[in-house]
Enzyme design. Structure first.
Site, PDB file in Angstrom:
ATOM      1  N   TRP A   1      45.372  37.740  52.330  1.00  0.00           N
ATOM      2  CA  TRP A   1      43.332  37.566  52.316  1.00  0.00           C
ATOM      3  C   TRP A   1      43.067  38.898  51.523  1.00  0.00           C
ATOM      4  CZ3 TRP A   1      43.216  35.830  57.996  1.00  0.00           C
ATOM      5  CH2 TRP A   1      43.683  34.500  58.350  1.00  0.00           C
ATOM      6  N   LYS A   2      43.775  40.114  51.628  1.00  0.00           N
ATOM      7  CA  LYS A   2      42.779  40.670  50.685  1.00  0.00           C
ATOM      8  C   LYS A   2      41.702  40.966  51.472  1.00  0.00           C
ATOM      9  CE  LYS A   2      44.306  38.649  46.523  1.00  0.00           C
ATOM     10  NZ  LYS A   2      44.149  38.746  44.991  1.00  0.00           N
TER      11      LYS A   2
ATOM     12  N   GLU B   1      46.497  45.366  42.206  1.00  0.00           N
ATOM     13  CA  GLU B   1      45.153  45.533  42.877  1.00  0.00           C
ATOM     14  C   GLU B   1      45.217  47.102  43.508  1.00  0.00           C
ATOM     15  OE1 GLU B   1      43.896  42.241  44.947  1.00  0.00           O
ATOM     16  OE2 GLU B   1      43.636  41.287  43.827  1.00  0.00           O
TER      17      GLU B   1
ATOM     18  N   GLU C   1      53.924  38.800  40.124  1.00  0.00           N
ATOM     19  CA  GLU C   1      53.001  38.089  40.307  1.00  0.00           C
ATOM     20  C   GLU C   1      52.381  38.560  39.199  1.00  0.00           C
ATOM     21  OE1 GLU C   1      51.097  37.724  44.449  1.00  0.00           O
ATOM     22  OE2 GLU C   1      50.576  39.626  43.490  1.00  0.00           O
TER      23      GLU C   1
ATOM     24  N   SER D   1      47.282  32.120  41.271  1.00  0.00           N
ATOM     25  CA  SER D   1      46.612  30.862  41.537  1.00  0.00           C
ATOM     26  C   SER D   1      47.674  29.474  41.726  1.00  0.00           C
ATOM     27  CB  SER D   1      45.795  30.738  40.282  1.00  0.00           C
ATOM     28  OG  SER D   1      44.963  31.602  39.796  1.00  0.00           O
TER      29      SER D   1
ATOM     30  N   GLY E   1      46.904  34.017  47.119  1.00  0.00           N
ATOM     31  CA  GLY E   1      45.692  34.259  47.540  1.00  0.00           C
ATOM     32  C   GLY E   1      44.727  33.831  47.893  1.00  0.00           C
ATOM     33  N   GLY E   2      43.675  33.480  46.703  1.00  0.00           N
ATOM     34  CA  GLY E   2      42.642  32.540  46.783  1.00  0.00           C
ATOM     35  C   GLY E   2      43.174  31.008  47.762  1.00  0.00           C
TER      36      GLY E   2
HETATM   37  C1  PEP Z   1      47.629  37.353  45.452  1.00  0.00           C
HETATM   38  O1  PEP Z   1      46.090  38.248  45.181  1.00  0.00           O
HETATM   39  O2  PEP Z   1      48.260  37.895  45.810  1.00  0.00           O
HETATM   40  C2  PEP Z   1      47.540  36.458  44.637  1.00  0.00           C
HETATM   41  C3  PEP Z   1      48.498  36.058  44.193  1.00  0.00           C
HETATM   42  O3  PEP Z   1      45.700  35.310  44.635  1.00  0.00           O
HETATM   43  P1  PEP Z   1      45.403  34.440  43.730  1.00  0.00           P
HETATM   44  O4  PEP Z   1      46.662  33.256  44.534  1.00  0.00           O
HETATM   45  O5  PEP Z   1      44.326  34.211  44.387  1.00  0.00           O
HETATM   46  O6  PEP Z   1      46.124  33.862  42.281  1.00  0.00           O
END
Ligand code: PEP
Length: 257
Positions: free
Chosen positions: A10-11, A99, A169, A215, A236-237
Site C-alpha cells: 500500500w506504500k 522505491e 519487479e 502494474s 501496488g495500485g
Molecule cells: C509495487 O510497488 O510493488 C508495485 C508493483 O506497484 P504497481 O502494482 O502499482 O505497479
C-alpha cells in the site's frame, strides 16, 4: 513446492481509518472464500500494523511491513526494528523495494544487512529486485538482477533461505501502467530460479516463491500468474481497490499452481 502468494503493497496511501476499514473488508473476503492454500498479504504503513495484526490474528489474511531497519535497537531516529515487528506478531517484511532503493538510498549492502536482521529475528522477508528501463533497453536485466541477488544474499547459506520470498519487479513497470509481458516475466523468474540453483541448491531453487510485481491488474494477471515460474504477485495500485484486489485473489486461486 513454492508458496503461492498474492500480496498488496500500500506504500504511503490511506489514512489509518481507511486502511483498517479496507483490511477488515479484505479479511472478511478471505474468510468467506476457499483460498486453496493461496496466501494473501497486505503491507500497510507502519502506523497501521498494530491494529491490522490484531484484527487479522487467527484469520487467513497476513500483514507485512513495507520495510525495517537493519539494527537490533538504538539511536536510529524514525526507524522501526524487526524486534518491534515481531513483538506485535507481524511476521512478514518487504525489503529492497525499488522505491526504497531509488528515493532513500537503500544499497545492496543495506538490503543485505536488513535481510540478515529479518532472518535472525525469525521473520519472513519478501526481497525485491528488478532492473531499470535503461538496464532493460541495454539488455542488462539479467546482469543487474544477478548482482542485486548477489548483494542481498551475501554471507547467507542455503539453510538460511528456507523462508525467503523474492519479488521480481522491473522498475519500468512499477506504477507506470506498463507490464512486463508474461514471457519477459517468466524468463526472468526462470533466470532467478537458475541463479538460486547454481549459487545455493536445488531445494532453494524449487522452494523459493518468486512473485511478479509491476502494474498487475485483473486484466493481465491471469496470463502472468499462469507462467510456470511465477508464484504470485506483489501488487501496488490495484491492491488499494477492493474490487480489483479481491479479483486478483480469485485469479490467483484459479490459476496459481
Ligand atoms: C509495487 O510497488 O510493488 C508495485 C508493483 O506497484 P504497481 O502494482 O502499482 O505497479
Amino acid at each position: 513446492m513454492t508458496r503461492k502468494i498474492i500480496a498488496g503493497n500500500w506504500k504511503m496511501n490511506l489514512v489509518h481509518k481507511d486502511a483498517i476499514n479496507l483490511i477488515s473488508k479484505i479479511s472478511d473476503f478471505c474468510e468467506s472464500e476457499t483460498l486453496n492454500g493461496i496466501e494473501v498479504v497486505i503491507a500497510p504503513t507502519f502506523l497501521d500494523l498494530v491494529e491490522a495484526n490484531k484484527i487479522t490474528n487467527g484469520k487467513k489474511l497476513n500483514i507485512a511491513a513495507q520495510d525495517c531497519n537493519d539494527q537490533e535497537v538504538g539511536a536510529y531516529t524514525g526507524e522501526v526494528s524487526t524486534e518491534m515487528l515481531k513483538a506485535i506478531d507481524n511476521q512478514i517484511v518487504i525489503i529492497g523495494h525499488s522505491e526504497r532503493r531509488e528515493y532513500y538510498g537503500d544499497t545492496d549492502e543495506f538490503v543485505n544487512s536488513k535481510l540478515k536482521r529479518v532472518l535472525k529475528t525469525g521473520l519472513i522477508p519478501i526481497l525485491c529486485v528488478g532492473e531499470s528501463l535503461a538496464d532493460r533497453k541495454a539488455g542488462n536485466q539479467e546482469k543487474v538482477v544477478a548482482s542485486q541477488l548477489e548483494g542481498a544474499l551475501k554471507g547467507l547459506e542455503a539453510d538460511d533461505l528456507a523462508d525467503l520470498t523474492i519479488a521480481y519487479e522491473p522498475v519500468w513497470a512499477i506504477g507506470t501502467g506498463e507490464t512486463a509481458s508474461p514471457q519477459q516475466a517468466q524468463d526472468m523468474h526462470q533466470f532467478i530460479r537458475t541463479y538460486l540453483n547454481t549459487n545455493y541448491n536445488a531445494i532453494v531453487s524449487e522452494e523459493t516463491s518468486i512473485l511478479y510485481g509491476g502494474s498487475v491488474k485483473p486484466d493481465n494477471a491471469k496470463e502472468l500468474f499462469s507462467q510456470p515460474d511465477i508464484d504470485g504477485g506483489l501488487i501496488g495500485g490495484a491492491s488499494l481497490k477492493y474490487d480489483d484486489f479481491t479479483q486478483l485473489i480469485k485469479i490467483g486461486v484459479e490459476v496459481l499452481r
